[in-house]
Design a protein around this motif. Structure first.
Motif, PDB file in Angstrom:
ATOM      1  N   ARG A   1       9.330  12.894   3.999  1.00  0.00           N
ATOM      2  CA  ARG A   1       8.862  14.271   3.771  1.00  0.00           C
ATOM      3  C   ARG A   1       8.452  14.514   5.518  1.00  0.00           C
ATOM      4  NH1 ARG A   1       4.043  15.881   5.317  1.00  0.00           N
ATOM      5  NH2 ARG A   1       2.443  14.592   4.800  1.00  0.00           N
ATOM      6  N   ARG A   2       7.523  13.559   6.425  1.00  0.00           N
ATOM      7  CA  ARG A   2       7.240  14.153   7.478  1.00  0.00           C
ATOM      8  C   ARG A   2       8.348  13.038   8.814  1.00  0.00           C
ATOM      9  NH1 ARG A   2       1.448  10.339   5.971  1.00  0.00           N
ATOM     10  NH2 ARG A   2       0.087  12.349   5.875  1.00  0.00           N
ATOM     11  N   ALA A   3       9.116  12.204   8.102  1.00  0.00           N
ATOM     12  CA  ALA A   3       9.763  12.369   9.140  1.00  0.00           C
ATOM     13  C   ALA A   3      11.442  13.322   9.199  1.00  0.00           C
ATOM     14  CB  ALA A   3      11.202  10.331   8.259  1.00  0.00           C
TER      15      ALA A   3
ATOM     16  N   HIS B   1      -9.079   9.422  -6.936  1.00  0.00           N
ATOM     17  CA  HIS B   1      -7.672   9.356  -6.638  1.00  0.00           C
ATOM     18  C   HIS B   1      -7.283  10.595  -5.448  1.00  0.00           C
ATOM     19  CE1 HIS B   1      -7.031   7.264 -10.348  1.00  0.00           C
ATOM     20  NE2 HIS B   1      -6.673   8.214 -10.781  1.00  0.00           N
ATOM     21  N   SER B   2      -6.519  10.243  -4.191  1.00  0.00           N
ATOM     22  CA  SER B   2      -6.014  11.601  -3.743  1.00  0.00           C
ATOM     23  C   SER B   2      -5.401  11.958  -4.135  1.00  0.00           C
ATOM     24  CB  SER B   2      -4.863  10.571  -2.354  1.00  0.00           C
ATOM     25  OG  SER B   2      -5.896  10.024  -1.893  1.00  0.00           O
ATOM     26  N   LEU B   3      -5.007  13.407  -4.293  1.00  0.00           N
ATOM     27  CA  LEU B   3      -4.388  14.120  -5.084  1.00  0.00           C
ATOM     28  C   LEU B   3      -3.104  13.897  -4.359  1.00  0.00           C
ATOM     29  CD1 LEU B   3      -3.916  16.019  -7.646  1.00  0.00           C
ATOM     30  CD2 LEU B   3      -4.546  17.420  -5.658  1.00  0.00           C
ATOM     31  N   LYS B   4      -2.149  13.810  -3.658  1.00  0.00           N
ATOM     32  CA  LYS B   4      -1.261  13.408  -3.535  1.00  0.00           C
ATOM     33  C   LYS B   4      -0.403  12.466  -4.007  1.00  0.00           C
ATOM     34  CE  LYS B   4      -0.916  11.697   1.492  1.00  0.00           C
ATOM     35  NZ  LYS B   4      -1.014  12.037   2.639  1.00  0.00           N
ATOM     36  N   ASP B   5      -1.566  11.162  -4.088  1.00  0.00           N
ATOM     37  CA  ASP B   5      -0.492  10.173  -5.360  1.00  0.00           C
ATOM     38  C   ASP B   5      -0.783   9.894  -6.446  1.00  0.00           C
ATOM     39  OD1 ASP B   5      -0.778   9.085  -2.374  1.00  0.00           O
ATOM     40  OD2 ASP B   5      -2.510   8.123  -2.545  1.00  0.00           O
ATOM     41  N   LEU B   6      -1.304  11.237  -6.675  1.00  0.00           N
ATOM     42  CA  LEU B   6      -0.991  10.929  -8.318  1.00  0.00           C
ATOM     43  C   LEU B   6       0.040  11.453  -9.076  1.00  0.00           C
ATOM     44  CD1 LEU B   6      -4.062  12.743  -9.764  1.00  0.00           C
ATOM     45  CD2 LEU B   6      -3.331  10.746  -9.702  1.00  0.00           C
TER      46      LEU B   6
ATOM     47  N   GLY C   1      -0.353  18.280  -2.334  1.00  0.00           N
ATOM     48  CA  GLY C   1      -2.265  18.180  -2.907  1.00  0.00           C
ATOM     49  C   GLY C   1      -2.630  17.463  -1.623  1.00  0.00           C
ATOM     50  N   GLN C   2      -2.117  17.036  -0.431  1.00  0.00           N
ATOM     51  CA  GLN C   2      -2.444  16.505   0.482  1.00  0.00           C
ATOM     52  C   GLN C   2      -3.808  16.950   0.625  1.00  0.00           C
ATOM     53  OE1 GLN C   2      -0.432  14.671   3.588  1.00  0.00           O
ATOM     54  NE2 GLN C   2      -1.727  15.654   5.101  1.00  0.00           N
ATOM     55  N   GLY C   3      -4.916  16.262   1.282  1.00  0.00           N
ATOM     56  CA  GLY C   3      -6.382  16.576   1.512  1.00  0.00           C
ATOM     57  C   GLY C   3      -7.311  16.650   0.595  1.00  0.00           C
ATOM     58  N   ALA C   4      -6.479  16.592  -0.470  1.00  0.00           N
ATOM     59  CA  ALA C   4      -7.528  17.441  -1.834  1.00  0.00           C
ATOM     60  C   ALA C   4      -7.970  15.362  -2.725  1.00  0.00           C
ATOM     61  CB  ALA C   4      -6.811  17.852  -2.686  1.00  0.00           C
TER      62      ALA C   4
ATOM     63  N   ALA D   1       0.647  -1.355  -0.262  1.00  0.00           N
ATOM     64  CA  ALA D   1       0.034   0.001  -0.205  1.00  0.00           C
ATOM     65  C   ALA D   1       1.032   1.491  -0.375  1.00  0.00           C
ATOM     66  CB  ALA D   1      -0.886  -0.159   1.123  1.00  0.00           C
ATOM     67  N   GLN D   2       2.224   1.197   0.147  1.00  0.00           N
ATOM     68  CA  GLN D   2       3.008   2.194   0.739  1.00  0.00           C
ATOM     69  C   GLN D   2       4.620   2.096  -0.327  1.00  0.00           C
ATOM     70  OE1 GLN D   2       3.534   4.333   4.205  1.00  0.00           O
ATOM     71  NE2 GLN D   2       1.195   5.430   3.127  1.00  0.00           N
ATOM     72  N   ILE D   3       4.740   0.875  -0.001  1.00  0.00           N
ATOM     73  CA  ILE D   3       5.724   1.135  -1.740  1.00  0.00           C
ATOM     74  C   ILE D   3       5.350   1.335  -2.779  1.00  0.00           C
ATOM     75  CG2 ILE D   3       8.040  -0.084  -1.940  1.00  0.00           C
ATOM     76  CD1 ILE D   3       7.010  -2.243   0.509  1.00  0.00           C
TER      77      ILE D   3
ATOM     78  N   THR E   1      -4.227  -0.415  10.228  1.00  0.00           N
ATOM     79  CA  THR E   1      -2.910  -0.563  10.311  1.00  0.00           C
ATOM     80  C   THR E   1      -1.978  -0.049  11.435  1.00  0.00           C
ATOM     81  OG1 THR E   1      -3.148  -2.363   8.070  1.00  0.00           O
ATOM     82  CG2 THR E   1      -1.270  -2.465  10.240  1.00  0.00           C
ATOM     83  N   ARG E   2      -1.701   1.000  11.024  1.00  0.00           N
ATOM     84  CA  ARG E   2      -1.251   1.887  11.408  1.00  0.00           C
ATOM     85  C   ARG E   2      -1.532   2.986  12.615  1.00  0.00           C
ATOM     86  NH1 ARG E   2       0.281   6.626   7.008  1.00  0.00           N
ATOM     87  NH2 ARG E   2      -1.439   6.008   6.057  1.00  0.00           N
ATOM     88  N   ILE E   3      -2.867   2.966  13.095  1.00  0.00           N
ATOM     89  CA  ILE E   3      -2.863   3.704  14.120  1.00  0.00           C
ATOM     90  C   ILE E   3      -3.311   2.468  15.042  1.00  0.00           C
ATOM     91  CG2 ILE E   3      -4.824   4.078  15.339  1.00  0.00           C
ATOM     92  CD1 ILE E   3      -5.897   5.814  13.385  1.00  0.00           C
TER      93      ILE E   3
ATOM     94  N   LEU F   1      -0.214  10.294  10.728  1.00  0.00           N
ATOM     95  CA  LEU F   1      -1.441  10.395   9.103  1.00  0.00           C
ATOM     96  C   LEU F   1      -1.804  11.584   8.505  1.00  0.00           C
ATOM     97  CD1 LEU F   1      -2.154   7.857  11.313  1.00  0.00           C
ATOM     98  CD2 LEU F   1      -3.227   7.405   9.646  1.00  0.00           C
ATOM     99  N   ALA F   2      -2.327  11.688   7.167  1.00  0.00           N
ATOM    100  CA  ALA F   2      -3.112  12.754   6.764  1.00  0.00           C
ATOM    101  C   ALA F   2      -4.805  12.718   7.815  1.00  0.00           C
ATOM    102  CB  ALA F   2      -3.320  12.930   5.662  1.00  0.00           C
ATOM    103  N   ALA F   3      -4.433  14.272   7.846  1.00  0.00           N
ATOM    104  CA  ALA F   3      -6.027  14.544   8.968  1.00  0.00           C
ATOM    105  C   ALA F   3      -7.079  14.093   7.510  1.00  0.00           C
ATOM    106  CB  ALA F   3      -5.901  16.327   9.528  1.00  0.00           C
TER     107      ALA F   3
HETATM  108  N1  LIG Z   1       0.315   7.930   1.141  1.00  0.00           N
HETATM  109  C1  LIG Z   1      -1.163   7.140   1.315  1.00  0.00           C
HETATM  110  C2  LIG Z   1      -2.624   7.943   1.441  1.00  0.00           C
HETATM  111  N2  LIG Z   1      -2.854   8.767   0.562  1.00  0.00           N
HETATM  112  C3  LIG Z   1      -3.775   9.613   0.451  1.00  0.00           C
HETATM  113  C4  LIG Z   1      -3.743   9.973   2.164  1.00  0.00           C
HETATM  114  C5  LIG Z   1      -4.992  11.018   3.361  1.00  0.00           C
HETATM  115  C6  LIG Z   1      -5.980  11.365   2.580  1.00  0.00           C
HETATM  116  C7  LIG Z   1      -5.700  12.690   1.508  1.00  0.00           C
HETATM  117  O1  LIG Z   1      -4.152  13.192   1.970  1.00  0.00           O
HETATM  118  O2  LIG Z   1      -6.066  13.198   0.748  1.00  0.00           O
HETATM  119  C8  LIG Z   1      -2.833   8.942   2.905  1.00  0.00           C
HETATM  120  C9  LIG Z   1      -3.044   8.152   4.044  1.00  0.00           C
HETATM  121  C10 LIG Z   1      -2.061   9.204   4.963  1.00  0.00           C
HETATM  122  O3  LIG Z   1      -1.260   9.716   4.301  1.00  0.00           O
HETATM  123  O4  LIG Z   1      -1.981   9.193   6.209  1.00  0.00           O
END
Ligand SMILES: NCc1[nH]cc(CCC(=O)O)c1CC(=O)O
Length: 329
Positions: A139-141, A88-93, A209-212, A62-64, A166-168, A181-183
């Motif tokens: 980025r978070r680290a 899609h989550s925009l941040k994954d595009l 793009g996070q959150g979009a 799911a993340q690799i 899983t992460r929680i 995690l992303a809010a």
């Molecule tokens: N990397 C996976 C991912 N892709 C989008 C989200 C959350 C929703 C978003 O950011 O729009 C997440 C989970 C996370 O980062 O906790």
């Protein structure tokens, strides 16, 4: 009279097929967009589950590079005409525009911040020395380590992967002191109440793009793209366009330690300017390049992209490129 096909045939119109992954977050995001699409098209929307290699094999995928796997499975289904739209989550595009597909809508963004879920209700500043904080994101680290160092806190960032549950679970089981995690994901899953702190963007800038959300359809489906444009939020669109343009101009991938956030600044009456902030850092947080630029509110996505390129050039001039080599934790 309005005689568009959807209005004339509503009730009898065939359902639009919205392709989705089956994870709880993907289903929640797809459900949200399905509601919006029903409203603007008057047509029923049915969710079509697309199962990917990443879904059927271990969750670690799911993340690799997993995001890429999921995105491309949905895109292939669109191009084959098996589904009409995909969310899609925009941040994954990836920032590159795919051939044959249209980014038809970016609906109004959810809270872009990262959230901390720590044991015992702790905030970041309350974590004891030596705390183990899980995140699979460079980025978070980078930013968590820099923030901790700024007030003399010694933390250990631990690479973890997996879906939200899983992460929680790493915190609930006591294996880690906290996870980040992303809010937006927590909000959409109805789990934001589990967050013990929403991280101030002055300390942790979100992923571009996070959150979009991104709503894609086949570029050839001009009629559908025109309807989907009605659920586009122009303010969100310019903000995320600036953030993604910064990412693209840094030539960083989706797993690079790059944070960015564009926000609109106002005088209480009207929005007057857009500010774009960006950060790149080493995983250990010892070196961060963090810059901001402010300009007139872009009149178009292409002007927003200009702002991203300007900030990227300034960050590169300050040595950003040398900090982006570390991709994996
Ligand atoms: N990397 C996976 C991912 N892709 C989008 C989200 C959350 C929703 C978003 O950011 O729009 C997440 C989970 C996370 O980062 O906790």
């Amino acid at each position: 009279m309005n005689a568009t096909p959807s209005a004339a045939t509503s009730g009898g119109a065939p359902a639009l097929r919205l392709g989705t992954r089956r994870s709880a977050l993907a289903m929640a995001q797809s459900g949200l967009v399905a509601d919006l699409v029903r409203e603007v098209t008057g047509r029923p929307v049915e969710l079509v589950e697309i199962t990917t290699f990443g879904d059927t094999s271990r969750e670690h995928l799911a993340q690799i590079g997993g995001a890429g796997v999921f995105v491309s499975a949905l895109r292939e289904a669109l191009l084959r005409g098996e589904i009409d739209l995909a969310v899609h989550s925009l941040k994954d595009l990836p920032t590159a525009e795919p051939e044959g597909l249209a980014l038809a809508a970016v609906p109004r963004r959810e809270d872009p911040r990262d959230a901390l879920i720590a044991r015992d209700g702790l905030t970041f500043a309350q974590l004891p020395p030596g705390s183990r904080i899980g995140t699979g994101s460079p980025r978070r680290a980078a930013q968590l380590n820099a923030w901790a160092r700024s007030f003399g806190l010694d933390i250990d960032t631990v690479p973890i992967r997996g879906n939200v549950d899983t992460r929680i679970g790493y915190v609930r089981s006591g294996r880690l002191d906290a996870v980040v995690l992303a809010a937006a994901g927590l909000i959409r899953l109805g789990r934001i109440g589990e967050a013990t702190e929403l991280l101030d963007v002055d300390h942790v800038l979100p992923a571009p793009g996070q959150g979009a959300l991104a709503v894609e359809c086949a570029a050839s489906n001009v009629a559908l793209a025109a309807r989907l444009a009605e659920i586009d939020d122009p303010s969100t669109r310019v903000a995320v366009t600036a953030e993604r343009s910064l990412l693209a101009a840094l030539e960083a991938g989706c797993s690079a330690p790059v944070g960015a956030l564009a926000d609109l600044l106002g005088d209480g009456q009207a929005v007057t300017e857009m500010r774009l902030r960006g950060v790149v850092g080493t995983l250990d947080g010892t070196t961060l390049v963090q810059l901001s630029t402010t300009g007139p509110v872009p009149a178009s996505p292409s002007q927003a992209a200009d702002l991203g390129r300007v900030l990227a050039a300034e960050m590169l001039a300050k040595g950003a490129a040398g900090l982006m080599g570390e991709r994996a934790l």
